[in-house]
Design a protein around this motif. Structure first.
Motif, PDB file in Angstrom:
ATOM      1  N   UNK A   8       0.838  -1.205   0.000  1.00  0.00           N
ATOM      2  CA  UNK A   8       0.000   0.000   0.000  1.00  0.00           C
ATOM      3  C   UNK A   8       0.868   1.249   0.000  1.00  0.00           C
ATOM      4  N   UNK A   9       1.906   1.268   0.816  1.00  0.00           N
ATOM      5  CA  UNK A   9       2.834   2.407   0.839  1.00  0.00           C
ATOM      6  C   UNK A   9       3.501   2.550  -0.533  1.00  0.00           C
ATOM      7  N   UNK A  10       3.903   1.438  -1.129  1.00  0.00           N
ATOM      8  CA  UNK A  10       4.516   1.459  -2.459  1.00  0.00           C
ATOM      9  C   UNK A  10       3.567   2.067  -3.490  1.00  0.00           C
ATOM     10  N   UNK A  11       2.305   1.645  -3.454  1.00  0.00           N
ATOM     11  CA  UNK A  11       1.317   2.167  -4.398  1.00  0.00           C
ATOM     12  C   UNK A  11       1.114   3.672  -4.199  1.00  0.00           C
ATOM     13  N   UNK A  12       1.052   4.127  -2.949  1.00  0.00           N
ATOM     14  CA  UNK A  12       0.863   5.554  -2.716  1.00  0.00           C
ATOM     15  C   UNK A  12       2.103   6.360  -3.103  1.00  0.00           C
ATOM     16  N   UNK A  13       3.284   5.775  -2.981  1.00  0.00           N
ATOM     17  CA  UNK A  13       4.485   6.445  -3.486  1.00  0.00           C
ATOM     18  C   UNK A  13       4.415   6.566  -5.007  1.00  0.00           C
ATOM     19  N   UNK A  14       3.968   5.507  -5.665  1.00  0.00           N
ATOM     20  CA  UNK A  14       3.767   5.571  -7.114  1.00  0.00           C
ATOM     21  C   UNK A  14       2.751   6.653  -7.471  1.00  0.00           C
ATOM     22  N   UNK A  15       1.714   6.757  -6.670  1.00  0.00           N
ATOM     23  CA  UNK A  15       0.681   7.777  -6.911  1.00  0.00           C
ATOM     24  C   UNK A  15       1.272   9.169  -6.832  1.00  0.00           C
TER      25      UNK A  15
ATOM     26  N   UNK B 228      -6.100   2.892  -8.728  1.00  0.00           N
ATOM     27  CA  UNK B 228      -7.136   3.670  -8.070  1.00  0.00           C
ATOM     28  C   UNK B 228      -8.386   3.755  -8.935  1.00  0.00           C
ATOM     29  N   UNK B 229      -9.489   4.062  -8.290  1.00  0.00           N
ATOM     30  CA  UNK B 229     -10.718   4.312  -9.037  1.00  0.00           C
ATOM     31  C   UNK B 229     -11.367   5.577  -8.472  1.00  0.00           C
ATOM     32  N   UNK B 230     -12.150   6.230  -9.323  1.00  0.00           N
ATOM     33  CA  UNK B 230     -12.815   7.458  -8.901  1.00  0.00           C
ATOM     34  C   UNK B 230     -13.888   7.136  -7.872  1.00  0.00           C
ATOM     35  N   UNK B 231     -13.955   7.983  -6.867  1.00  0.00           N
ATOM     36  CA  UNK B 231     -14.978   7.835  -5.834  1.00  0.00           C
ATOM     37  C   UNK B 231     -16.058   8.865  -6.108  1.00  0.00           C
ATOM     38  N   UNK B 232     -16.959   8.557  -7.031  1.00  0.00           N
ATOM     39  CA  UNK B 232     -17.990   9.506  -7.475  1.00  0.00           C
ATOM     40  C   UNK B 232     -18.815  10.122  -6.356  1.00  0.00           C
ATOM     41  N   UNK B 233     -19.201   9.372  -5.336  1.00  0.00           N
ATOM     42  CA  UNK B 233     -20.022  10.008  -4.301  1.00  0.00           C
ATOM     43  C   UNK B 233     -19.294  11.128  -3.548  1.00  0.00           C
ATOM     44  N   UNK B 234     -17.975  11.170  -3.678  1.00  0.00           N
ATOM     45  CA  UNK B 234     -17.206  12.152  -2.939  1.00  0.00           C
ATOM     46  C   UNK B 234     -16.793  13.364  -3.765  1.00  0.00           C
ATOM     47  N   UNK B 235     -17.297  13.487  -4.966  1.00  0.00           N
ATOM     48  CA  UNK B 235     -16.926  14.624  -5.805  1.00  0.00           C
ATOM     49  C   UNK B 235     -17.495  15.917  -5.225  1.00  0.00           C
ATOM     50  N   UNK B 236     -16.610  16.884  -5.052  1.00  0.00           N
ATOM     51  CA  UNK B 236     -16.999  18.185  -4.504  1.00  0.00           C
ATOM     52  C   UNK B 236     -16.393  19.264  -5.377  1.00  0.00           C
ATOM     53  N   UNK B 237     -17.225  20.103  -5.961  1.00  0.00           N
ATOM     54  CA  UNK B 237     -16.794  21.286  -6.708  1.00  0.00           C
ATOM     55  C   UNK B 237     -15.567  21.050  -7.594  1.00  0.00           C
ATOM     56  N   UNK B 238     -15.745  20.320  -8.643  1.00  0.00           N
ATOM     57  CA  UNK B 238     -14.708  20.110  -9.660  1.00  0.00           C
ATOM     58  C   UNK B 238     -13.455  19.397  -9.146  1.00  0.00           C
ATOM     59  N   UNK B 239     -13.539  18.691  -8.059  1.00  0.00           N
ATOM     60  CA  UNK B 239     -12.406  17.879  -7.598  1.00  0.00           C
ATOM     61  C   UNK B 239     -12.816  16.419  -7.670  1.00  0.00           C
ATOM     62  N   UNK B 240     -11.877  15.590  -7.962  1.00  0.00           N
ATOM     63  CA  UNK B 240     -12.137  14.157  -8.030  1.00  0.00           C
ATOM     64  C   UNK B 240     -11.310  13.472  -6.955  1.00  0.00           C
TER      65      UNK B 240
END
Length: 161
Positions: free
Chosen positions: A35-42, A54-66
């Motif tokens: 998980x740490x490796x993946x977040x470093x890649x991110x 990663x996948x988009x978390x649509x329910x959490x979209x707030x004002x043009x941010x994903x």
């Protein structure tokens, strides 16, 4: 005299079987490390990691941010690939297993082949998919084996001191 080849190996080599707690701690450490490796890649390669992990978390979209959340299937897939290569290597285990001082052997007491490692680790998906019962089976098995160990004819043992 012995009921199985595994019993004979354990008697002859005076090797101790790794217990469920050791195996669980090793797996949790490996998943944390990946998980740490993946977040470093991110952080370093955001477009690459967003596509693969990663996948988009649509329910959490707030004002043009994903917002992006880590895909569980990508973490498990990476864990399987990581395990295949490290468990069939001369280390005979992942970094988590090395820290817990345990390793994977085949039923003959030897290092498993890459093909055996592929089978063992692909069967982990079955052990995981059915409410993780395949992993918890190690709690009741005489040799602390999960379904993937039984099918692949492997055993997780403590390393010799």
């Amino acid at each position: 005299m012995f009921k199985s080849k595994i019993d004979e190996i354990l008697f002859m080599d005076r090797t101790l079987i790794a217990n469920f707690g050791q195996r669980l701690m090793a797996a949790l450490f490996d998943l944390l490390l990946l998980t740490v490796f993946i977040f470093l890649l991110r952080f370093l390669f955001p477009h690459f990691s967003n596509f693969w992990f990663f996948k988009k978390a649509d329910p959490f979209q707030i004002k043009n941010t994903t917002h992006w959340i880590l895909s569980r299937s990508s973490l498990i897939g990476l864990w399987i690939i990581y395990s295949i290569f490290l468990e069939s290597s001369s280390m005979q285990g992942t970094i988590g297993k090395q820290l817990m001082r345990i390793k994977v052997i085949n039923n003959d007491g030897q290092r498993m082949s890459i093909l055996q490692s592929v089978g063992r680790n692909l069967f982990k998906t079955i052990s995981y998919a059915i409410l993780a019962l395949g992993f918890f089976y190690a709690l009741v098995d005489k040799h602390c084996r999960g379904w993937h160990d039984i099918i692949a004819r492997t055993l997780v043992v403590k390393q010799r001191l």
